[in-house]
Design an enzyme around this catalytic site. Structure first.
Site, short mmCIF file in Angstrom:
data_model
loop_
_atom_site.label_atom_id
_atom_site.label_comp_id
_atom_site.label_asym_id
_atom_site.label_seq_id
_atom_site.Cartn_x
_atom_site.Cartn_y
_atom_site.Cartn_z
N ASP A 177 0.84 -0.99 0.00
CA ASP A 177 0.00 -0.13 0.07
C ASP A 177 1.07 1.20 -0.13
O ASP A 177 1.37 1.62 1.07
CB ASP A 177 -0.90 -0.03 1.38
CG ASP A 177 -1.87 1.05 1.08
OD1 ASP A 177 -1.60 2.23 0.88
OD2 ASP A 177 -3.12 0.73 1.42
N HIS A 178 1.02 1.77 -1.10
CA HIS A 178 2.28 2.73 -1.26
C HIS A 178 2.07 4.00 -0.19
O HIS A 178 2.88 4.76 0.00
CB HIS A 178 2.39 3.21 -2.91
CG HIS A 178 1.36 4.27 -3.24
ND1 HIS A 178 0.23 3.74 -3.92
CD2 HIS A 178 1.37 5.60 -3.15
CE1 HIS A 178 -0.42 4.79 -4.28
NE2 HIS A 178 0.14 5.87 -3.95
N HIS A 240 -5.95 2.84 1.34
CA HIS A 240 -5.24 3.84 1.90
C HIS A 240 -5.81 4.71 2.95
O HIS A 240 -5.05 4.89 4.14
CB HIS A 240 -4.91 5.01 1.05
CG HIS A 240 -4.37 4.39 -0.24
ND1 HIS A 240 -3.34 3.33 -0.56
CD2 HIS A 240 -4.81 4.73 -1.84
CE1 HIS A 240 -3.09 3.04 -1.89
NE2 HIS A 240 -4.14 3.83 -2.52
#
Ligand code: NAD
Length: 484
Positions: A177-178, A240
């Protein structure tokens, strides 16, 4: 100031989907920047693996083009790019067939870290995992990296976890999950747990509410077909925003250790109450002067997919009893801005008569742009004539405080890839975390699907649908202005 470089082991990183969009825009430029920062030890290699029948030289030229396009000009040094390209190899491979696998097997070396980045559609994860295992390419120390979306509901996420678990242990799986790789997001943990100042106030007794905003100015553009199957809830909230909420709401882990952190995040997700219809507002942007509206970009002219969502969420545990978390995210909004704002309660007793001048303390953590923190505090308005109050910001921009060091900080992908090589899973989602997040999300989506709700139309360049304003107004609260 120069940032400290922590050495990593020699590695072979295989990028399945090495010719794809994500590889070109994020993974390859990120690796090049780490190479410049001396974090790619001699002998480490990057092996592109994709369907196209390219020669190694042709793939290297694609890599060069990606660097030229996506790395800032001042970081493009000809000699460094050539040296980086010398580390690049390529194998044409068919994820669903037999082509290329024996070649890849022959390329693998002993005694180096083996990492396999699955930068391909999730429908190929099972095929690739199976072949890595059948051909003996992945060993017990290998790591795999998988991209979002990790499922589109609980059932598909469980199926994906099941497919990967057939060949890899949880300790080998890195679900990206950047957002977790963003410097400011990690700073949330530093701010909370490396200071004594905030944590004592970080609870229902002192916090009135929390707002989490991720606002974008872009629309869905060419991604209409993909986005229509997803929508803001699946694309942004389930992953996110949920991660941001967890970092704000979680209990202090006993140590900054992968499982300790992830255990605490999981407890938050499990404590999320179901969200009823009146606490959800979905929106779809209308056409603007220059750009079509959401429906013009979708392949379905009657699409009910939301490009905006606002939710009022409750974390049902001891610490957060009665404290609403308001979440909103959307496309084609007024400004590109992501922030978390924690609004504190009134002091228990007002000794000043200037009730109008009083405002709540708000701690704002800006994730982008202009990353930093802002603490709104009350002071005396200067001048004679009694004690009037005014609110001022204690404003800290990370760029201003950190100077050159801020420029050197790796972007999310660079950091996360290096964490994979180091074997540090702290900033990656665990399988049970992803499943718990879907278990909370599914009934929300099923609810509006069963009601056949249409999203409310909002103007592009606005701050979202009218009903979203009401979501807070009826609680006597207001959204913060969306601005850069
Ligand atoms: P893409 O379509 O641009 O690239 C797909 C890659 O997969 C290509 O290199 C192609 O050769 C390879 N491929 C396809 N079928 C194959 C097969 N049968 N055998 C071998 N290789 C095959 O896709 P992308 O945008 O780079 O996305 C890759 C993954 O990353 C997807 O899971 C996507 O959801 C995810 N992702 C992408 C972005 C982004 O910004 N592009 C952002 C977040 C997540």
């Amino acid at each position: 100031m120069v940032s400290r470089v922590i050495p990593v082991d020699v590695f072979d990183l295989v990028i399945f989907g090495g010719t794809g969009d994500l590889a070109r825009r994020k993974i390859i430029p990120g690796l090049y920047r780490r190479f410049l920062a001396n974090q790619m030890p001699e002998d480490s290699r990057i092996i592109g693996a994709a369907r196209a029948a390219l020669t190694e030289d042709a793939f290297r030229e694609q890599v060069r083009a990606a660097i030229t396009e996506f790395v800032p000009a001042e970081r493009q040094e000809a000699a460094a790019i050539d040296a980086f390209l010398a580390r690049i190899a390529y194998v044409a491979i068919d994820a669903t067939g037999t082509n290329g696998w024996a070649t890849l097997k022959a390329m693998m070396r002993e005694n180096v870290v083996r990492a396999f980045y699955f930068s391909v559609a999730p429908s190929l994860f099972g095929d690739i995992a199976q072949r890595l295992s059948d051909h003996g390419i992945a060993d017990a120390w290998s790591r795999i990296v998988v991209e979002k979306p990790f499922g589109r509901d609980l059932a598909s996420a469980k199926a994906l976890n099941g497919v990967l678990a057939r060949h890899f242990t949880e300790a080998q799986i890195y679900r990206i999950d950047h957002y977790l790789g963003k410097e400011t997001v990690q700073n949330l943990m530093a701010v909370r747990f490396a200071n004594i100042l905030f944590e004592p106030l970080w609870k229902a007794e002192y916090v009135d509410h929390v707002q989490i905003t991720v606002a974008e100015t872009v629309g869905v553009n060419g991604r209409g077909a993909y986005y229509d199957k997803s929508g803001a809830m699946r694309d942004m909230v389930q992953n996110h925003m949920m991660q941001l909420l967890c970092l704000i709401a979680m209990e202090p882990p006993y140590h900054f250790d992968p499982d300790a952190v992830r255990d605490e995040k999981l407890k938050v997700i499990r404590a999320l109450k179901p969200v009823s219809a009146e606490n959800i507002v979905r929106g779809q942007y209308a056409a603007g002067e220059k750009e079509g509206g959401y429906l013009e970009h979708s392949e379905n002219p009657a699409s009910k997919t939301e490009s905006y969502i606002a939710l009022k969420v409750n974390v049902s545990n001891w610490r957060w009893q009665g404290v609403p978390f308001y979440l909103r995210t959307g496309k084609r909004l007024r400004a590109r801005a992501s922030e978390i704002a924690i609004t504190f309660k009134q002091p228990p007793h007002a000794i000043f008569d200037d009730a109008k001048g009083w405002h709540e303390n708000v701690l704002v953590i800006r994730l982008q742009p202009n990353e930093g923190m802002n603490l709104m505090v009350m002071i005396k308005e200067p001048g004679p004539g009694g004690m009037r109050l005014m609110q001022v910001p204690l404003d800290m921009s990370f760029a201003a405080v950190l100077g050159d060091q801020a420029d050197e900080t790796p972007d999310a992908y660079e950091r996360l890839i290096m964490d994979v090589i180091r074997g540090n899973q702290t900033l990656f989602m665990r399988g049970d975390e992803v499943e718990a997040a879907w278990a909370w999300t599914d009934p929300i989506i099923e609810g509006w699907e069963a009601r056949s709700d249409r999203p409310q139309v909002y103007d592009p360049g606005s701050s979202g649908p009218e009903d979203a304003l009401m979501l807070m107004h009826r609680d006597g609260r207001r959204w913060r202005e969306i601005k850069e």
